[in-house]
Motif scaffolding. Structure first.
Motif, PDB file in Angstrom:
ATOM      1  N   UNK A  32      -4.950  16.938  20.462  1.00 25.34           N
ATOM      2  CA  UNK A  32      -4.147  18.217  19.784  1.00 25.34           C
ATOM      3  C   UNK A  32      -5.085  19.537  19.918  1.00 25.34           C
ATOM      4  N   UNK A  33      -6.293  19.161  19.298  1.00 22.26           N
ATOM      5  CA  UNK A  33      -7.124  20.231  19.005  1.00 22.26           C
ATOM      6  C   UNK A  33      -7.540  20.790  20.333  1.00 22.26           C
ATOM      7  N   UNK A  34      -8.159  19.869  21.378  1.00 20.21           N
ATOM      8  CA  UNK A  34      -8.445  20.565  22.526  1.00 20.21           C
ATOM      9  C   UNK A  34      -7.563  21.411  23.425  1.00 20.21           C
ATOM     10  N   UNK A  35      -6.285  20.796  23.176  1.00 24.79           N
ATOM     11  CA  UNK A  35      -5.222  21.372  23.967  1.00 24.79           C
ATOM     12  C   UNK A  35      -4.721  22.768  23.567  1.00 24.79           C
ATOM     13  N   UNK A  44      -9.034  25.453  34.004  1.00 27.57           N
ATOM     14  CA  UNK A  44      -9.591  24.094  33.389  1.00 27.57           C
ATOM     15  C   UNK A  44     -10.610  23.486  34.215  1.00 27.57           C
ATOM     16  N   UNK A  45     -10.448  23.269  35.617  1.00 24.74           N
ATOM     17  CA  UNK A  45     -11.784  22.774  36.228  1.00 24.74           C
ATOM     18  C   UNK A  45     -13.022  23.445  36.061  1.00 24.74           C
ATOM     19  N   UNK A  46     -13.188  24.658  35.860  1.00 23.88           N
ATOM     20  CA  UNK A  46     -14.087  25.458  35.666  1.00 23.88           C
ATOM     21  C   UNK A  46     -14.661  25.724  34.258  1.00 23.88           C
ATOM     22  N   UNK A  47     -13.827  24.753  33.558  1.00 19.30           N
ATOM     23  CA  UNK A  47     -14.152  24.867  31.870  1.00 19.30           C
ATOM     24  C   UNK A  47     -14.745  23.715  31.354  1.00 19.30           C
ATOM     25  N   UNK A  48     -15.275  22.583  32.110  1.00 18.43           N
ATOM     26  CA  UNK A  48     -15.532  21.348  31.823  1.00 18.43           C
ATOM     27  C   UNK A  48     -16.781  21.460  30.661  1.00 18.43           C
ATOM     28  N   UNK A  49     -17.531  22.332  30.816  1.00 17.96           N
ATOM     29  CA  UNK A  49     -18.786  22.359  29.678  1.00 17.96           C
ATOM     30  C   UNK A  49     -17.967  22.559  28.210  1.00 17.96           C
ATOM     31  N   UNK A  50     -17.314  23.730  28.381  1.00 15.20           N
ATOM     32  CA  UNK A  50     -16.682  23.990  26.832  1.00 15.20           C
ATOM     33  C   UNK A  50     -15.723  22.921  26.486  1.00 15.20           C
ATOM     34  N   UNK A  51     -14.994  22.440  27.352  1.00 15.06           N
ATOM     35  CA  UNK A  51     -14.088  21.228  27.139  1.00 15.06           C
ATOM     36  C   UNK A  51     -14.870  20.036  26.427  1.00 15.06           C
ATOM     37  N   UNK A  52     -15.815  19.700  27.320  1.00 15.34           N
ATOM     38  CA  UNK A  52     -16.844  18.759  26.598  1.00 15.34           C
ATOM     39  C   UNK A  52     -17.495  19.079  25.301  1.00 15.34           C
ATOM     40  N   UNK A  53     -17.632  20.302  25.027  1.00 12.76           N
ATOM     41  CA  UNK A  53     -18.181  20.448  23.763  1.00 12.76           C
ATOM     42  C   UNK A  53     -17.224  20.311  22.659  1.00 12.76           C
ATOM     43  N   UNK A  54     -15.722  20.833  22.947  1.00 14.75           N
ATOM     44  CA  UNK A  54     -14.852  21.073  21.949  1.00 14.75           C
ATOM     45  C   UNK A  54     -14.310  19.302  21.617  1.00 14.75           C
ATOM     46  N   UNK A  55     -14.427  18.611  22.477  1.00 10.71           N
ATOM     47  CA  UNK A  55     -14.153  17.051  22.356  1.00 10.71           C
ATOM     48  C   UNK A  55     -14.997  16.589  21.407  1.00 10.71           C
TER      49      UNK A  55
END
Length: 293
Positions: free
Chosen positions: A88-91, A190-201
């Motif tokens: 929920x947070x990451x979405x 989203x595919x270009x945002x893997x670094x920030x997604x990983x950090x937020x996860x």
């Protein structure tokens, strides 16, 4: 090139390296001590004999911990709460951050200001509790994941990442090729945002995994307690004695201390396991998301 360095530079590098080795030892030693204390004879730990190597190694503390049914139940609950809460947070962070980063969104600065306002002024625990109660979320998983579904600080970091990484020209080029906003977000952003997604996860997972205050307020059914609440029962209320059948009070106290060290290790393992998988994205995502805001 190293040969051309002056003697002063080499001395500085040597002192600098020694300094950071000392800092590293100061940071790591408490963690190391917890590990060796959890597998050493508790009597030797309490007398201060254990300080660098484990003495009279024993896994009795871990055996007692894993025999405690509430701990396993707390583990399952924490895994569930962490997975659902992080999703929920990451979405919400990714969709909200992207929307606020788009300069063609009307009133985005006002919306951002209202969101940032909540960082400094909040309703407080009692109004939040009343809202959660009136929504029928008491004693449910939603009471733990919905009220804190969006971190304002993380939202600003994600917005900044999109502003500095996804140029407006990319969107315009995709529209020329017939790509709409939704497809652009899912297929390109989203595919270009893997670094920030990983950090937020990682950030969100750690917060949910370590959280106990929300469970303390909103949960009444002990079978729904997360791991941290179970550990709180053990550590704060001295419920560790319930795990043991020891007559001697001194031995009982020793085993209580042994179990305390063990539960720290048990509760920290999932986060320690998760970090290596996102580490390569972690520094890049934090740095890019913090350049400007």
């Amino acid at each position: 090139m190293l040969m051309n360095r002056s003697k002063g530079d080499r001395v500085f590098d040597l002192l600098n390296g020694a300094f950071f080795l000392v800092v590293l030892a100061i940071v790591l030693y408490p963690l190391y001590f917890i590990v060796i204390a959890s597998i050493s004879d508790p009597g030797k730990v309490n007398t201060g004999a254990v300080w660098f190597w484990p003495i009279d190694m024993t896994l009795e503390g871990y055996r007692k911990i894993f025999e405690h049914e509430a701990l396993w139940n707390g583990y399952r609950n924490s895994v569930l709460y962490t997975l659902v809460g992080t999703a929920i947070n990451v979405g919400l962070l990714m969709t909200g951050g992207y929307a606020l980063s788009r300069k063609d969104v009307p009133g985005r600065n006002i919306i951002t200001l209202l969101i940032v306002f909540t960082m400094f002024f909040q309703g407080g625990i009692i109004p939040t509790y009343l809202i959660v109660r009136d929504l029928g979320m008491l004693n449910t998983i939603w009471a733990l994941v919905i009220p804190n579904a969006v971190s304002v600080y993380h939202l600003i970091v994600v917005r900044t990442y999109f502003e500095t990484t996804i140029p407006l020209e990319m969107l315009e080029a995709s529209k020329v090729d017939g790509c709409n906003n939704t497809r652009f977000f899912l297929r390109i952003v989203l595919p270009l945002s893997l670094p920030i997604i990983a950090v937020m996860v990682l950030f969100s997972a750690v917060v949910h995994w370590n959280s106990y205050f929300s469970a303390l307020i909103y949960l009444r059914d002990e079978s729904m307690y997360p791991l941290q609440m179970v550990l709180r029962e053990i550590l704060v209320r001295n419920s560790a004695q319930e795990l043991m059948n020891v007559e001697d009070m001194a031995a009982q106290q020793d085993f209580s201390e042994l179990i305390k060290y063990g539960v720290v290790i048990v509760s920290s393992l999932p986060v320690l396991i998760l970090y290596p998988f996102v580490q390569r994205y972690f520094i890049k995502g934090v740095m890019i998301g913090s350049i400007k805001g």
